[in-house]
Design an enzyme around this catalytic site. Structure first.
Site, PDB file in Angstrom:
ATOM      1  N   ASP A 104       0.907  -1.121   0.028  1.00 21.08           N
ATOM      2  CA  ASP A 104      -0.157   0.032  -0.002  1.00 21.08           C
ATOM      3  C   ASP A 104       0.784   1.297   0.042  1.00 21.08           C
ATOM      4  O   ASP A 104       0.376   2.334   0.159  1.00 21.08           O
ATOM      5  CB  ASP A 104      -1.201  -0.018   1.307  1.00 21.08           C
ATOM      6  CG  ASP A 104      -2.278  -1.017   0.865  1.00 21.08           C
ATOM      7  OD1 ASP A 104      -2.539  -1.226  -0.281  1.00 21.08           O
ATOM      8  OD2 ASP A 104      -2.588  -1.760   1.796  1.00 21.08           O
ATOM      9  N   ASP A 164      -6.415  -5.257  -5.409  1.00 22.13           N
ATOM     10  CA  ASP A 164      -5.969  -3.616  -5.058  1.00 22.13           C
ATOM     11  C   ASP A 164      -4.841  -2.864  -5.385  1.00 22.13           C
ATOM     12  O   ASP A 164      -4.569  -1.964  -5.706  1.00 22.13           O
ATOM     13  CB  ASP A 164      -6.072  -3.437  -3.512  1.00 22.13           C
ATOM     14  CG  ASP A 164      -7.061  -4.328  -2.843  1.00 22.13           C
ATOM     15  OD1 ASP A 164      -7.606  -5.523  -3.307  1.00 22.13           O
ATOM     16  OD2 ASP A 164      -7.766  -3.964  -1.721  1.00 22.13           O
TER      17      ASP A 164
HETATM   18  N1  GLY Z   1      -7.040  -1.992  -0.088  1.00 22.72           N
HETATM   19  C1  GLY Z   1      -7.908  -2.304   1.183  1.00 22.72           C
HETATM   20  C2  GLY Z   1      -9.270  -2.006   0.892  1.00 22.72           C
HETATM   21  O1  GLY Z   1      -9.887  -1.628  -0.170  1.00 22.72           O
HETATM   22  O2  GLY Z   1     -10.254  -2.354   1.919  1.00 22.72           O
END
Ligand code: GLY
Length: 391
Positions: A104, A164
């Site tokens: 992330d 993601d």
């Molecule tokens: N990237 C984590 C979520 O979308 O909750």
């Protein structure tokens, strides 16, 4: 789902409405400055209100990104001052290695530090973002040809990717362009290719996450973490896929991404509820009694507006029309239009909801969340100005 029919059947947000909601969004961000100008917000709201929290989550960049968007709209120095204070905090986060063992880094550093560099040439922002990109690059596994999502590298249970990450690899591609380090672009591209191969099902719904064999890198199985079940389509996952493909196309111009973008988009649109907001998993419809995840729709609107730049004018018109339809539903149903209701932007999101078939916990259910807020304001920005993305 035929886009032409979808467009004929639903109202588009008007210019007046866009102005109204943009002004309200600005008022919402502004009202937060006294409490959150030199602070970060919690991941999601509780009864509509965020609390002050530390810079140690995957979500911290979204609040900084929202501040940058409002700075670009107004040139009001208060927003810039707050965002630059946060850029310093993102340096400390790297120095002290606070929760940086994650993919992330893209969400975190694109929207805070790449933005700082692009908007005002901030050198600390650039340095932070390049350091973060290097850490992200280190998470690439040659054997499986993917970037590991969570946890320390080579942990057996963590030898997997999640959809993601398509929003995290733009940091790597930006860094590749900035430094001339081709490995960054190659790894980003390889990760995207692997993701598209394993995460998209035959009907163009998507898995949330996919495991690989740590021994030889072979794909093992698709499962879910935050979706309803391994075989359902988590709404936000599908939306990460849509916007991720548009951003992949932005950097790599592979025609195949255009085709997949349409297919994932069609699946998303044909599984919306009657109010045109997705329930938190696309398996649910109006009679389910389940909550919406407004944030997924905000992400798709941004994806449509990004992709509209790369297709012929007729298709671009369609993408923009669909974006305006989704935006009308989102703003009318979910916008927080007064600081008395909420100190966020977009109501009715879901962070995670426990089901008998997933392994997440229920939290942030029917609340604002930081990415919903950010993508809602990004969508408003894209619809009301000519905007240079931070991605
Ligand atoms: N990237 C984590 C979520 O979308 O909750």
């Amino acid at each position: 789902m035929n886009l032409e029919t979808f467009i004929k059947e639903h109202p588009l947000i008007t210019e007046e409405e866009l102005k109204f909601y943009s002004d309200k969004a600005l008022q919402q961000t502004e009202a937060c400055l006294p409490e959150f100008g030199k602070a970060f917000k919690s991941i999601f709201s509780t009864d509509g209100f965020y609390q002050v929290d530390e810079n140690k989550y995957w979500t911290n960049g979204f609040w900084t990104g929202e501040l940058w968007l409002q700075y670009e709209k107004t040139r009001d120095e208060r927003f810039k001052e707050a965002a630059l204070w946060q850029v310093k905090s993102f340096k400390e986060r790297l120095d002290n290695r606070v929760a940086v063992e994650t993919h992330d880094l893209g969400f975190l550093y694109s929207l805070s530090c790449v933005a700082a560099y692009k908007i005002c040439g901030d050198e600390l922002g650039k340095k932070n973002a390049l350091r973060a990109a290097e850490l992200l690059n280190e998470r690439f596994h040659e054997k499986g040809q993917f970037i590991q999502a969570w946890g320390p590298l080579n942990g057996k249970d963590n030898y997997r990717l999640i959809i993601d990450c398509l929003l995290n690899v733009p940091l790597l591609m930006w860094a590749g362009q900035e430094t001339g380090n081709e490995e960054y672009i190659e790894h980003a591209q390889q990760h995207i290719e692997t993701t598209l191969k394993v995460i998209i099902r035959d009907d163009y719904s998507t898995y949330h996450t996919h495991y690989f064999s740590p021994e030889d890198g072979r794909p093992l199985k698709g499962v879910t973490h935050q979706g309803y079940s391994a075989d359902s389509a988590w709404s936000r996952g599908q939306s990460w896929g849509v916007y991720g493909l548009a951003l992949a196309y932005r950097y790599l111009r592979d025609e195949y991404y255009l085709e997949l973008f349409d297919r994932l988009l069609e699946y998303f649109l044909s599984h919306l509820g009657s109010k045109l907001i997705p329930y938190w998993d696309l398996t649910f419809q109006d009679d389910s009694g389940e909550p919406w995840d407004s944030s997924a729709s905000a992400v798709v609107v941004c994806g449509l507006l990004e992709m509209a730049q790369y297709v012929d004018e007729a298709k671009a018109e369609q993408y923009r029309a669909v974006a305006k339809i989704l935006m009308k539903a989102l703003a009318d149903e979910c916008a927080a239009t007064s600081p008395e209701i909420s100190n966020g932007q977009l109501l009715h999101g879901v962070y995670g909801k426990k089901s008998p078939y997933n392994d997440c916990i229920s939290h942030g259910v029917d609340e604002c969340n930081l990415w919903g807020d950010y993508f809602y304001v990004e969508a408003l920005t894209r619809l009301t100005s000519d905007w240079n993305p931070y991605w």
